[in-house]
Enzyme design. Structure first.
Site, PDB file in Angstrom:
ATOM      1  N   SER A 195      -6.523   3.285 -11.004  1.00  0.00           N
ATOM      2  CA  SER A 195      -5.268   3.766 -10.426  1.00  0.00           C
ATOM      3  C   SER A 195      -4.083   3.652 -11.381  1.00  0.00           C
ATOM      4  O   SER A 195      -3.395   4.640 -11.649  1.00  0.00           O
ATOM      5  CB  SER A 195      -4.965   2.994  -9.136  1.00  0.00           C
ATOM      6  OG  SER A 195      -3.736   3.417  -8.585  1.00  0.00           O
ATOM      7  N   SER A 212      19.852  14.392 -42.739  1.00  0.00           N
ATOM      8  CA  SER A 212      19.859  12.967 -43.059  1.00  0.00           C
ATOM      9  C   SER A 212      21.260  12.421 -42.903  1.00  0.00           C
ATOM     10  O   SER A 212      22.237  13.090 -43.253  1.00  0.00           O
ATOM     11  CB  SER A 212      19.358  12.744 -44.495  1.00  0.00           C
ATOM     12  OG  SER A 212      19.614  11.426 -44.927  1.00  0.00           O
ATOM     13  N   HIS A 222      -8.228  20.567 -51.489  1.00  0.00           N
ATOM     14  CA  HIS A 222      -7.976  19.175 -51.906  1.00  0.00           C
ATOM     15  C   HIS A 222      -6.508  18.983 -52.307  1.00  0.00           C
ATOM     16  O   HIS A 222      -6.174  18.052 -53.039  1.00  0.00           O
ATOM     17  CB  HIS A 222      -8.887  18.753 -53.065  1.00  0.00           C
ATOM     18  CG  HIS A 222     -10.308  19.171 -52.888  1.00  0.00           C
ATOM     19  ND1 HIS A 222     -11.212  18.442 -52.142  1.00  0.00           N
ATOM     20  CD2 HIS A 222     -10.988  20.258 -53.321  1.00  0.00           C
ATOM     21  CE1 HIS A 222     -12.384  19.058 -52.141  1.00  0.00           C
ATOM     22  NE2 HIS A 222     -12.262  20.175 -52.836  1.00  0.00           N
ATOM     23  N   HIS A 249       0.868  -1.185   0.000  1.00  0.00           N
ATOM     24  CA  HIS A 249       0.000   0.000   0.000  1.00  0.00           C
ATOM     25  C   HIS A 249       0.897   1.225   0.000  1.00  0.00           C
ATOM     26  O   HIS A 249       1.593   1.499   0.982  1.00  0.00           O
ATOM     27  CB  HIS A 249      -0.901  -0.011   1.240  1.00  0.00           C
ATOM     28  CG  HIS A 249      -2.069   0.920   1.138  1.00  0.00           C
ATOM     29  ND1 HIS A 249      -1.937   2.285   1.134  1.00  0.00           N
ATOM     30  CD2 HIS A 249      -3.404   0.668   1.040  1.00  0.00           C
ATOM     31  CE1 HIS A 249      -3.132   2.844   1.046  1.00  0.00           C
ATOM     32  NE2 HIS A 249      -4.053   1.880   0.968  1.00  0.00           N
ATOM     33  N   ARG A 284     -16.167   3.852  -5.807  1.00  0.00           N
ATOM     34  CA  ARG A 284     -14.874   3.783  -6.499  1.00  0.00           C
ATOM     35  C   ARG A 284     -14.478   2.344  -6.756  1.00  0.00           C
ATOM     36  O   ARG A 284     -14.919   1.427  -6.085  1.00  0.00           O
ATOM     37  CB  ARG A 284     -13.761   4.528  -5.768  1.00  0.00           C
ATOM     38  CG  ARG A 284     -12.921   3.864  -4.702  1.00  0.00           C
ATOM     39  CD  ARG A 284     -11.634   3.111  -5.115  1.00  0.00           C
ATOM     40  NE  ARG A 284     -10.776   3.745  -6.069  1.00  0.00           N
ATOM     41  CZ  ARG A 284      -9.610   4.311  -5.788  1.00  0.00           C
ATOM     42  NH1 ARG A 284      -9.171   4.378  -4.554  1.00  0.00           N
ATOM     43  NH2 ARG A 284      -8.871   4.809  -6.748  1.00  0.00           N
ATOM     44  N   GLN A 335     -15.318   7.849  -2.892  1.00  0.00           N
ATOM     45  CA  GLN A 335     -13.993   7.771  -2.284  1.00  0.00           C
ATOM     46  C   GLN A 335     -13.010   8.645  -3.061  1.00  0.00           C
ATOM     47  O   GLN A 335     -12.106   9.248  -2.497  1.00  0.00           O
ATOM     48  CB  GLN A 335     -13.497   6.329  -2.261  1.00  0.00           C
ATOM     49  CG  GLN A 335     -12.197   6.164  -1.492  1.00  0.00           C
ATOM     50  CD  GLN A 335     -11.828   4.705  -1.305  1.00  0.00           C
ATOM     51  OE1 GLN A 335     -10.996   4.188  -2.036  1.00  0.00           O
ATOM     52  NE2 GLN A 335     -12.456   4.044  -0.339  1.00  0.00           N
TER      53      GLN A 335
END
Length: 481
Positions: free
Chosen positions: A330, A285, A155, A82, A325, A237
């Site tokens: 997350s 290049s 175009h 956690h 929630r 939450q």
């Protein structure tokens, strides 16, 4: 960062230091500490006597998390699984006098969600001044070239003339809309505040022994201390993930503007009419030494596509949230929210660099106009002949035949458009031979483009930028890569 680990090029290669810092680990965890300090201060002011001055002072002293503390928190998280509680423990070890009251009454989203909202607000405060300066520099470009005729394209086929400045107002107008949308999104960002585990503030009501007024006062105090003007009145939450949609949508829209503008510049570079800046020692290049590739505009297009795709992340995340929630928001939010702001930052920094040094080639533009203008001028020539007594139908047929002959020279023989020479050599058109130069003046084919450009820049753009004058500067913007 280690060269043996993947690092997103958004931060390691392209984004500004100030934007990268907002979404850095140190800033995130230090902001969590600031939120815990704010909560403790607010709780003390509202009447919780268990919050001591010593605890407050200790937290204030250690708001900036150290590298060692970040590592300690990582080890703790590996044990408790956690992240927020790992940092609660780490902060408590550093601040023993406050260990017992850190996170008091709060849920994890008190720090994670409020921190994210602070980051969104602060990130917009970096983006908006950059956008203002892109608009300012492009406005100066528009005014400088408001009178320069250029072949229009519809175009991607030759069309009626416009001016270089007028074309740039098409980009400018969209950027002004982006500024409006981004400022609105920034101003709408509030705080989650102190709402508890499911948004009911039950834990805080318990802390204040059922005193609803004190719970309201606590929420208001946190908003005030953190420099916001409101908290969302209703949350679960988490704060509603629709807020993320509102925050990211203007950035994705900016991506569309940037892509269109950069694509136009890439096409103009191919036509050799306009180029983005090309540095003295820049290599186009590795094989073809003569090349001047529009790498900045190509980068803009590449990242603009990415920025547009991030809208789907926040849309899907908001749409699939369950009740108060679910945690499936997350992981993706750790990626999509920083990515959106880092990418927008890169786009604006690159556009600043481009608009600070656009190169225009009037002679190339003039040559292309001369190759197409004779066909466009045929209607004017017909009208001039009619004014001198000719038949509109007879003139139309004469010029139709000559036009097809000239077109054959261009398409089949690879030659120059010789329609005007053919008109000069055709006796039928003798009444207007002396008028051909006037009839072919490019400035008479651009309509109100110069006037439209000047009015747009001096009225519309000027009015939009009035609140942002302190942001405008002429600093050179050099890209790191």
């Amino acid at each position: 960062m280690s060269n043996d680990k993947y690092a997103t090029p958004l931060s390691s290669r392209y984004a500004s230091d100030e934007m990268s810092k907002i979404f850095s680990l140190r800033h995130r965890f230090s902001t969590w500490r600031k939120l815990w300090l704010t909560l403790a201060k607010a709780e003390k002011e509202v009447g919780l006597e268990m919050i001591t001055d010593e605890a407050i002072a200790e937290m204030e002293k250690h708001l900036e998390i150290t590298d060692e503390e970040i590592e300690d928190a990582k080890k703790e998280e590996a044990i408790v699984r956690h992240d927020v509680m790992a940092h609660v423990h780490t902060f408590g070890k550093t601040c023993p006098a406050a260990a017992g009251i850190i996170h008091l009454g709060a849920t994890s989203c008190y720090v994670t969600d409020n921190a994210d909202l602070i980051f969104l607000r602060d990130a917009y405060d970096i983006l908006i001044p950059k956008l203002v300066n892109v608009i300012d520099r492009l406005s100066k470009f528009a005014l400088e070239y408001k009178d320069l005729p250029v072949l229009g394209w519809t175009h991607f086929q030759p069309a009626q003339l416009t001016t270089v400045g007028k074309r740039s107002t098409l980009w400018l107008q969209e950027l002004l809309w982006d500024l409006r949308n981004m400022q609105r999104a920034r101003n709408d960002i509030g705080l989650r505040g102190a709402k508890g585990t499911t948004g009911t503030q039950a834990s805080f009501l318990s802390l204040f022994h059922g005193n609803h007024d004190k719970v309201d006062e606590l929420d208001e105090k946190i908003v005030e201390l953190l420099g916001f003007d409101h908290a969302y009145p209703c949350t679960g939450q988490t704060y509603s993930r629709k807020i993320d949609i509102d925050a990211v949508a203007p950035l994705s829209s900016l991506g569309a503007t940037a892509h269109k503008m950069a694509t136009d510049i890439r096409l103009l570079a191919n036509l050799k009419e306009i180029e983005e800046p090309f540095e003295k020692s820049q290599i186009g290049s590795s094989a073809m030494a003569y090349k001047r590739n529009p790498m900045r505009s190509e980068r803009v297009c590449s990242l603009a596509r990415h920025l547009g795709s991030l809208y789907q992340d926040v849309f899907q995340t908001s749409a699939v949230q369950w009740f108060e929630r679910t945690l499936d928001d997350s992981a993706i939010r750790r990626i999509s929210l920083p990515s959106a702001f880092l990418t927008a930052d890169i786009l604006l920094s690159t556009l600043l660099n481009i608009t600070s040094g656009l190169v225009v080639y009037p002679k190339v533009i003039e040559r292309r106009i001369k190759s197409e203008l004779p066909f466009m001028a045929t209607e004017n020539i017909i009208m001039a002949m009619v004014e001198r007594g000719g038949s509109r139908q007879d003139c139309h047929e004469e010029i139709r035949v000559l036009s097809h002959q000239a077109a054959a020279v261009v398409k089949e023989q690879g030659g120059d458009n010789d329609l005007i020479e053919r008109i000069k050599n055709t006796e039928y058109f003798k009444p207007i031979w002396n008028d051909l130069e006037t009839l072919l003046d490019p400035s008479t084919f651009v309509g109100r483009a110069p006037q439209q450009t000047e009015k747009f820049v001096k009225v519309t753009v000027a009015e939009a930028l009035k609140p942002y004058q302190s942001y405008i500067n002429d600093e050179a913007v050099k890209l790191s890569v």
